[in-house]
Design a protein around this motif. Sequence first.
Motif, PDB file in Angstrom:
ATOM      1  N   TYR A  59      33.660 -16.671  12.222  1.00 60.37           N
ATOM      2  CA  TYR A  59      34.865 -16.535  11.406  1.00 60.37           C
ATOM      3  C   TYR A  59      36.001 -15.946  12.225  1.00 60.37           C
ATOM      4  N   ILE A  60      35.700 -14.900  13.000  1.00 64.34           N
ATOM      5  CA  ILE A  60      36.750 -14.242  13.791  1.00 64.34           C
ATOM      6  C   ILE A  60      37.350 -15.230  14.793  1.00 64.34           C
ATOM      7  N   VAL A  61      36.487 -15.973  15.488  1.00 63.70           N
ATOM      8  CA  VAL A  61      36.982 -16.931  16.491  1.00 63.70           C
ATOM      9  C   VAL A  61      37.832 -17.999  15.817  1.00 63.70           C
ATOM     10  N   ALA A  62      37.322 -18.531  14.698  1.00 66.53           N
ATOM     11  CA  ALA A  62      38.069 -19.586  14.003  1.00 66.53           C
ATOM     12  C   ALA A  62      39.393 -19.059  13.479  1.00 66.53           C
ATOM     13  N   SER A  63      39.411 -17.796  13.079  1.00 69.74           N
ATOM     14  CA  SER A  63      40.655 -17.268  12.519  1.00 69.74           C
ATOM     15  C   SER A  63      41.719 -17.104  13.601  1.00 69.74           C
ATOM     16  N   PHE A  64      41.288 -16.851  14.837  1.00 70.69           N
ATOM     17  CA  PHE A  64      42.269 -16.834  15.926  1.00 70.69           C
ATOM     18  C   PHE A  64      42.967 -18.180  16.015  1.00 70.69           C
ATOM     19  N   ALA A  65      42.168 -19.248  15.921  1.00 72.08           N
ATOM     20  CA  ALA A  65      42.742 -20.585  16.026  1.00 72.08           C
ATOM     21  C   ALA A  65      43.589 -20.908  14.803  1.00 72.08           C
ATOM     22  N   GLU A  66      43.144 -20.468  13.623  1.00 74.14           N
ATOM     23  CA  GLU A  66      43.873 -20.767  12.395  1.00 74.14           C
ATOM     24  C   GLU A  66      45.258 -20.132  12.402  1.00 74.14           C
ATOM     25  N   THR A  67      45.379 -18.951  12.972  1.00 74.33           N
ATOM     26  CA  THR A  67      46.673 -18.275  12.986  1.00 74.33           C
ATOM     27  C   THR A  67      47.476 -18.626  14.228  1.00 74.33           C
ATOM     28  N   ASN A  68      46.994 -19.575  15.023  1.00 77.61           N
ATOM     29  CA  ASN A  68      47.696 -20.017  16.239  1.00 77.61           C
ATOM     30  C   ASN A  68      47.943 -18.868  17.196  1.00 77.61           C
ATOM     31  N   ARG A  69      46.952 -18.022  17.357  1.00 72.15           N
ATOM     32  CA  ARG A  69      47.155 -16.893  18.265  1.00 72.15           C
ATOM     33  C   ARG A  69      46.323 -17.072  19.521  1.00 72.15           C
ATOM     34  N   ALA A  70      46.751 -16.380  20.581  1.00 68.91           N
ATOM     35  CA  ALA A  70      46.038 -16.471  21.856  1.00 68.91           C
ATOM     36  C   ALA A  70      44.590 -16.058  21.661  1.00 68.91           C
ATOM     37  N   PRO A  71      43.634 -16.623  22.367  1.00 73.66           N
ATOM     38  CA  PRO A  71      43.784 -17.639  23.406  1.00 73.66           C
ATOM     39  C   PRO A  71      43.948 -19.067  22.885  1.00 73.66           C
ATOM     40  N   PHE A  72      44.142 -19.235  21.587  1.00 70.89           N
ATOM     41  CA  PHE A  72      44.304 -20.596  21.039  1.00 70.89           C
ATOM     42  C   PHE A  72      45.742 -20.857  20.622  1.00 70.89           C
ATOM     43  N   ASP A  73      46.719 -20.290  21.325  1.00 69.04           N
ATOM     44  CA  ASP A  73      48.107 -20.470  20.889  1.00 69.04           C
ATOM     45  C   ASP A  73      48.740 -21.693  21.551  1.00 69.04           C
ATOM     46  N   LEU A  74      47.999 -22.793  21.552  1.00 70.99           N
ATOM     47  CA  LEU A  74      48.499 -24.022  22.172  1.00 70.99           C
ATOM     48  C   LEU A  74      49.790 -24.554  21.579  1.00 70.99           C
ATOM     49  N   PRO A  75      50.011 -24.444  20.257  1.00 69.31           N
ATOM     50  CA  PRO A  75      51.257 -25.006  19.724  1.00 69.31           C
ATOM     51  C   PRO A  75      52.485 -24.388  20.365  1.00 69.31           C
ATOM     52  N   GLU A  76      52.387 -23.146  20.830  1.00 66.71           N
ATOM     53  CA  GLU A  76      53.583 -22.559  21.433  1.00 66.71           C
ATOM     54  C   GLU A  76      53.407 -22.338  22.930  1.00 66.71           C
ATOM     55  N   ALA A  77      52.710 -23.259  23.571  1.00 65.72           N
ATOM     56  CA  ALA A  77      52.552 -23.165  25.022  1.00 65.72           C
ATOM     57  C   ALA A  77      53.903 -23.350  25.672  1.00 65.72           C
ATOM     58  N   GLU A  78      54.610 -22.247  25.914  1.00 63.41           N
ATOM     59  CA  GLU A  78      56.033 -22.342  26.240  1.00 63.41           C
ATOM     60  C   GLU A  78      56.284 -23.061  27.567  1.00 63.41           C
ATOM     61  N   SER A  79      55.303 -23.054  28.472  1.00 60.59           N
ATOM     62  CA  SER A  79      55.564 -23.694  29.752  1.00 60.59           C
ATOM     63  C   SER A  79      55.545 -25.216  29.646  1.00 60.59           C
ATOM     64  N   GLU A  80      54.855 -25.746  28.657  1.00 60.30           N
ATOM     65  CA  GLU A  80      54.778 -27.201  28.528  1.00 60.30           C
ATOM     66  C   GLU A  80      55.559 -27.726  27.326  1.00 60.30           C
ATOM     67  N   LEU A  81      55.647 -26.947  26.262  1.00 54.01           N
ATOM     68  CA  LEU A  81      56.266 -27.455  25.029  1.00 54.01           C
ATOM     69  C   LEU A  81      57.432 -26.594  24.560  1.00 54.01           C
ATOM     70  N   THR A  82      58.060 -25.859  25.453  1.00 55.34           N
ATOM     71  CA  THR A  82      59.062 -24.838  25.080  1.00 55.34           C
ATOM     72  C   THR A  82      58.537 -23.915  23.989  1.00 55.34           C
ATOM     73  N   ALA A  83      58.672 -24.221  22.715  1.00 48.51           N
ATOM     74  CA  ALA A  83      58.109 -23.298  21.731  1.00 48.51           C
ATOM     75  C   ALA A  83      57.269 -24.025  20.699  1.00 48.51           C
ATOM     76  N   GLY A  84      56.874 -25.266  20.942  1.00 48.25           N
ATOM     77  CA  GLY A  84      56.071 -25.964  19.963  1.00 48.25           C
ATOM     78  C   GLY A  84      56.885 -26.379  18.754  1.00 48.25           C
ATOM     79  N   TYR A  85      56.278 -26.343  17.580  1.00 45.91           N
ATOM     80  CA  TYR A  85      56.916 -26.948  16.403  1.00 45.91           C
ATOM     81  C   TYR A  85      58.169 -26.225  15.958  1.00 45.91           C
ATOM     82  N   HIS A  86      58.373 -24.947  16.336  1.00 41.54           N
ATOM     83  CA  HIS A  86      59.605 -24.289  15.891  1.00 41.54           C
ATOM     84  C   HIS A  86      60.664 -24.185  16.994  1.00 41.54           C
ATOM     85  N   THR A  87      60.609 -25.125  17.937  1.00 40.97           N
ATOM     86  CA  THR A  87      61.594 -25.115  19.026  1.00 40.97           C
ATOM     87  C   THR A  87      63.034 -25.149  18.516  1.00 40.97           C
TER      88      THR A  87
END
Lengths: 326, 148
Positions: free
Chosen positions: A197-225
């Motif tokens: 649950y803890i691991v999945a919740s990291f991904a659910e909240t888009n937080r590191a180490p699963f913060d891929l949507p806001e990978a600033e080096s590749e996607l600037t800020a992801g969906y809220h650019t």
Amino acid sequence: METAGNLILLRMVIAVVLIVAFVFLNALVMGYLERKLSARIQRRPGLMEVGPHGILQLLIDGFKLIGKQLIIPKDADRFLFRLAPLLSFVPVVLPLMVIPFSPKLQGRDFDIGLIFILAISSLNVMAILMAGWSSNNKYSLFGAMRSVAQNISYEIPMLLSLLAVILMTNTFSMQGIVQAQNKIWFFLVQPIAFLIYIVASFAETNRAPFDLPEAESELTAGYHTEYSGMGFSLFMLAEYANMFVVCSIATTLFLGGWRGIPLPFGEYSNAIWFLIKAYGLMIFMIWVRWTYPRTRFDQLMNFCWKYLIPFALVNLLVTAVLVKLL
Amino acid sequence: MRNSGYFKDLYVGGKSLIIGLGVTLKTCFLPQVTVHYPREKLEITPNYRGHVELVKDPETGESRCIVCGMCARACPSGCFTVKGEKKEGEKKKTLTVFRLDFTKCSLCGTCVETCPKGAIRYSMDYNIAGFTREEFHYDLIKRLEEKG
């Protein structure tokens, strides 16, 4: 009958007002904690300028964000673009209605409390997709697609691990689940489910180490650019509120909810225990964020489908057998 | 990934994650290394090479420069403007103009090395900023008078 209905309505209105206030307060506290703790981990002072040790910084940041110009990109879908931040805000506020802060401090105790939370909070995915798509920007769209893929994938192990607890308590009511833990907290009985649950919740909240949507080096800020000012800050508020929701589910289901050493006004002041546990988990999330590097996208998906889901399924099966036998 | 590595990856990965958390927890309680800059400042090393400045001769109270022009000739970017004049009844030339165009300077230090009298040295100024290019055209004689 009429007055009883009115009282319930009044209670709901008060609860909503308090919850929205709490969401904003939570974002202030979490923003401060996040920046201060990350500074400690990197051995620097962090916020120091506004107020003693910078405690007023987040308040000032809030005023700055309100004062900013709202920019809508050319050719963006204006209606969806405006709607998306609001839509991401609603599904993190509503679950707080059924979270049992203490025996009495709860908006409403539904029989299907947990299902209500999970159903509402999965609407968040739609807001992310809308934000990314309506921005008319490739990076935003990629960020949104990643975020959606990740959220949907990790929803499965999350639900499976929660289901293992539900099999033991035999109820979906949040108060009922806390009541079921009067002998032993469930993270001792269900350590694997807790971990998953803890691991999945990291991904659910888009937080590191699963913060891929806001990978600033590749996607600037992801969906809220493309968002500026309050549009952006609503996404941030939603992120922090979502962290709180996820942590309070973990507290309720695994850490005994508001249980702790009895306090004078037990039915109200037990909320202190609840908040201590939830914020403890949130501090753990910050600690993890500033420790691990970001995962690659294929690693993220591999981890979910090869490890989390099989383990969650086996755990569920074992739990079901044991519950049946004992 | 073959099946044989499945549990090993889980074990090794999980262990390394826990060790990582330990590392950050430890640094959390170590003292800070950052200095609150405008309020506290670090000692700068005596080897620091700032822009050059003139050295005051403790005996005469004036610059040691003899207007030989070696520094200007040695400078690869031509940063220096050195002029002097011979006054009545004096053997040596007197320095009248000593200007440094710091926008061109690459801090190679050839000027300091070639100076026969040791009349120029590196200053310790690191805190320099300006809005125009002309702010970095230093009049080093004026600077010597102000500092000395």
